[in-house]
Design an enzyme around this catalytic site. Structure first.
Site, PDB file in Angstrom:
ATOM      1  N   HIS A 174       0.827  -1.212   0.000  1.00  0.00           N
ATOM      2  CA  HIS A 174       0.000   0.000   0.000  1.00  0.00           C
ATOM      3  C   HIS A 174       0.858   1.257   0.000  1.00  0.00           C
ATOM      4  O   HIS A 174       1.879   1.333   0.683  1.00  0.00           O
ATOM      5  CB  HIS A 174      -0.907  -0.005   1.227  1.00  0.00           C
ATOM      6  CG  HIS A 174      -1.767   1.206   1.369  1.00  0.00           C
ATOM      7  ND1 HIS A 174      -2.513   1.712   0.340  1.00  0.00           N
ATOM      8  CD2 HIS A 174      -1.987   2.038   2.437  1.00  0.00           C
ATOM      9  CE1 HIS A 174      -3.169   2.781   0.755  1.00  0.00           C
ATOM     10  NE2 HIS A 174      -2.862   2.998   2.017  1.00  0.00           N
ATOM     11  N   THR A 212       4.508   3.472  -3.750  1.00  0.00           N
ATOM     12  CA  THR A 212       5.949   3.432  -4.023  1.00  0.00           C
ATOM     13  C   THR A 212       6.725   2.775  -2.891  1.00  0.00           C
ATOM     14  O   THR A 212       6.340   2.855  -1.721  1.00  0.00           O
ATOM     15  CB  THR A 212       6.500   4.857  -4.222  1.00  0.00           C
ATOM     16  OG1 THR A 212       6.085   5.681  -3.118  1.00  0.00           O
ATOM     17  CG2 THR A 212       6.008   5.470  -5.524  1.00  0.00           C
ATOM     18  N   ARG A 213       7.851   2.146  -3.261  1.00  0.00           N
ATOM     19  CA  ARG A 213       8.810   1.601  -2.308  1.00  0.00           C
ATOM     20  C   ARG A 213      10.222   1.864  -2.841  1.00  0.00           C
ATOM     21  O   ARG A 213      10.441   1.891  -4.049  1.00  0.00           O
ATOM     22  CB  ARG A 213       8.621   0.092  -2.110  1.00  0.00           C
ATOM     23  CG  ARG A 213       7.317  -0.303  -1.430  1.00  0.00           C
ATOM     24  CD  ARG A 213       7.269   0.156   0.024  1.00  0.00           C
ATOM     25  NE  ARG A 213       6.049  -0.281   0.692  1.00  0.00           N
ATOM     26  CZ  ARG A 213       4.893   0.371   0.666  1.00  0.00           C
ATOM     27  NH1 ARG A 213       4.793   1.503  -0.032  1.00  0.00           N
ATOM     28  NH2 ARG A 213       3.842  -0.085   1.315  1.00  0.00           N
ATOM     29  N   LYS A 269       7.106  12.459  -0.604  1.00  0.00           N
ATOM     30  CA  LYS A 269       6.548  11.486   0.340  1.00  0.00           C
ATOM     31  C   LYS A 269       7.586  11.172   1.411  1.00  0.00           C
ATOM     32  O   LYS A 269       8.746  10.890   1.096  1.00  0.00           O
ATOM     33  CB  LYS A 269       6.165  10.213  -0.409  1.00  0.00           C
ATOM     34  CG  LYS A 269       5.615   9.092   0.468  1.00  0.00           C
ATOM     35  CD  LYS A 269       5.321   7.869  -0.420  1.00  0.00           C
ATOM     36  CE  LYS A 269       4.945   6.649   0.403  1.00  0.00           C
ATOM     37  NZ  LYS A 269       4.744   5.463  -0.453  1.00  0.00           N
ATOM     38  N   HIS A 305      10.448   5.263   9.784  1.00  0.00           N
ATOM     39  CA  HIS A 305      10.578   3.805   9.781  1.00  0.00           C
ATOM     40  C   HIS A 305      10.497   3.220  11.196  1.00  0.00           C
ATOM     41  O   HIS A 305       9.901   2.157  11.398  1.00  0.00           O
ATOM     42  CB  HIS A 305      11.892   3.405   9.118  1.00  0.00           C
ATOM     43  CG  HIS A 305      12.142   1.935   9.121  1.00  0.00           C
ATOM     44  ND1 HIS A 305      11.339   1.039   8.433  1.00  0.00           N
ATOM     45  CD2 HIS A 305      13.104   1.190   9.735  1.00  0.00           C
ATOM     46  CE1 HIS A 305      11.802  -0.191   8.617  1.00  0.00           C
ATOM     47  NE2 HIS A 305      12.862  -0.131   9.406  1.00  0.00           N
ATOM     48  N   CYS A 320      -0.452   2.487   7.415  1.00  0.00           N
ATOM     49  CA  CYS A 320      -0.167   1.138   6.949  1.00  0.00           C
ATOM     50  C   CYS A 320       0.252   0.302   8.161  1.00  0.00           C
ATOM     51  O   CYS A 320       0.246   0.803   9.291  1.00  0.00           O
ATOM     52  CB  CYS A 320       0.911   1.122   5.871  1.00  0.00           C
ATOM     53  SG  CYS A 320       2.543   1.675   6.432  1.00  0.00           S
ATOM     54  N   LYS A 336      11.007  -4.516  -1.206  1.00  0.00           N
ATOM     55  CA  LYS A 336      11.982  -4.461  -2.296  1.00  0.00           C
ATOM     56  C   LYS A 336      12.497  -5.833  -2.692  1.00  0.00           C
ATOM     57  O   LYS A 336      12.957  -6.042  -3.809  1.00  0.00           O
ATOM     58  CB  LYS A 336      13.150  -3.552  -1.905  1.00  0.00           C
ATOM     59  CG  LYS A 336      13.951  -4.064  -0.719  1.00  0.00           C
ATOM     60  CD  LYS A 336      15.068  -3.118  -0.302  1.00  0.00           C
ATOM     61  CE  LYS A 336      14.569  -1.862   0.353  1.00  0.00           C
ATOM     62  NZ  LYS A 336      13.868  -2.109   1.667  1.00  0.00           N
TER      63      LYS A 336
END
Length: 375
Positions: free
Chosen positions: A44, A47-48, A262, A266, A311, A344
């Site tokens: 969700h 982008t990553r 964005k 983390h 998320c 990733k």
């Protein structure tokens, strides 16, 4: 019908595994409680980042390089955009473990990483404002993965190769026998030779039901977009980034398709009950406060906060993944606990789970990801 493989959880890792199995002519069933891509998945947020010189530890570097190659293969099979080569800059104090791991990875694997001072960074990208005492490690060959596009591409390719999808069909029960598996949903029962369990945020409960007691924690996370000057922050002129500060770790993206910059944090977060609706963005003051601190202290021209989303991370105690085979039922394999940095790698992890299900040797060393390290 007896499927060659049943995959429970058709998100990032599961959908990839289904694609690799179906591509090899296997009869594959993918079952999911939702209909990926959706807002509850690790994919969700559009982008990553994919980085190769990995600050979390050198054991991930080979996985990242293999993943990159597989992303390029997927791109050749779809018209959807999979990867944007924005480059990635890792910023932190030189003596931090994260930056030291990046520099060590660069040397060991001969990666194309450029070391930059604050002055060098500003000369390249005037949108940054980096204080003295920090350095940047810029990876020109890294960039941005379009996470929801990837799920769609894997799904389309898996179906094209004959995979069967049962979406919006939660699994109520898993029965394991010596040579087969049976899953039961609200609608039907299905039988297969092997099971791949990639249940995402439901991993703790579901895997416990088949005798795997794993120390997983689900954590509510947030990320935000900020208004910014497209002349500075557009994807063709600004990199993706990670920041390691003394007491916080952040990641972020240039303005992709004009959406704005964005930023997400983390570390930190709030434990969540996956059986309750996730609390919306703004429920906690720090939802906007944390990312706004980075935006207004380490960037020169980012504007107001635009929008925030939520998320979920599924974390292990050590932040490393769990990818393994069931200790009793060898035809059951599982992947979980990707701790907010697994996406990733979902191409190579999907391929790995597929190989495990077929009884083949994977191309990556799974020793660091064994579930019994928590015994």
């Amino acid at each position: 019908m007896l499927y060659d493989a049943i995959i429970v959880g058709a998100g990032s890792m599961g959908m990839a595994a289904g694609y690799y199995l179906a591509k090899r002519g296997k009869q594959v069933l993918l079952v999911d409680a939702g209909d990926p891509p959706h807002s509850d998945g690790s994919h969700h947020g559009e982008t990553r980042i994919i980085r190769h010189a990995y600050g979390e530890g050198e054991s991930y570097v080979e996985m990242a390089l293999q993943s990159q190659a597989l992303w390029e293969e997927l791109q050749a099979e779809t018209t959807r955009t999979i990867f944007k080569p924005t480059g990635v800059i890792n910023i932190g104090k030189e003596d931090s473990d994260f930056i030291q791991n990046v520099l060590s990875s660069k040397e060991r694997y001969q990666l194309d990483v450029e070391r930059l001072s604050p002055q060098d960074i500003h000369a390249k990208w005037k949108g940054f404002s980096i204080p003295e005492g920090y350095i940047g490690c810029y990876e020109v060959n890294s960039g941005v993965l379009m996470s929801e596009n990837i799920i769609r591409a894997y799904r389309e390719q898996a179906v094209q190769h004959g995979a069967i999808l049962k979406m919006n069909e939660p699994v109520n029960e898993i029965d394991l026998s010596e040579n087969q598996v049976k899953i039961t949903t609200d609608r039907h029962s299905y039988t297969g030779r092997t099971l791949i369990a990639t249940p995402g945020l439901y991993a703790k409960e579901m895997l416990s039901s088949i005798g795997l007691d794993l120390p997983l924690e689900t954590v509510r996370k947030t990320f935000s977009w900020f208004h910014g000057d497209e002349n500075l922050y557009a994807e063709d002129r600004f990199p993706a980034f990670s920041f390691v500060l003394d007491n916080a770790t952040y990641y972020g993206f240039p303005s992709v398709d004009g959406a704005g910059v964005k930023i997400g944090r983390h570390d930190s977060g709030v434990t969540r009950d996956v059986h309750q609706p996730i609390e919306p963005f703004g429920r906690y003051t720090e939802d906007e406060q944390d990312v706004s601190y980075l935006a207004h202290h380490y960037f020169s021209s980012i504007g107001d906060h635009h929008i925030g989303k939520v998320c979920t991370y599924t974390n292990t105690p050590d932040g490393d993944f769990i990818i393994d085979r069931h200790p009793i039922y060898s035809h059951v394999v599982f992947g979980c606990g990707f701790s907010g940095h697994g996406y990733k790698f979902s191409s190579v992890i999907g391929e790995t789970l597929a190989k495990l299900a077929l009884g083949e040797q994977p191309s990556i060393d799974l020793t660091p990801f064994a579930h019994d390290r928590f015994a």
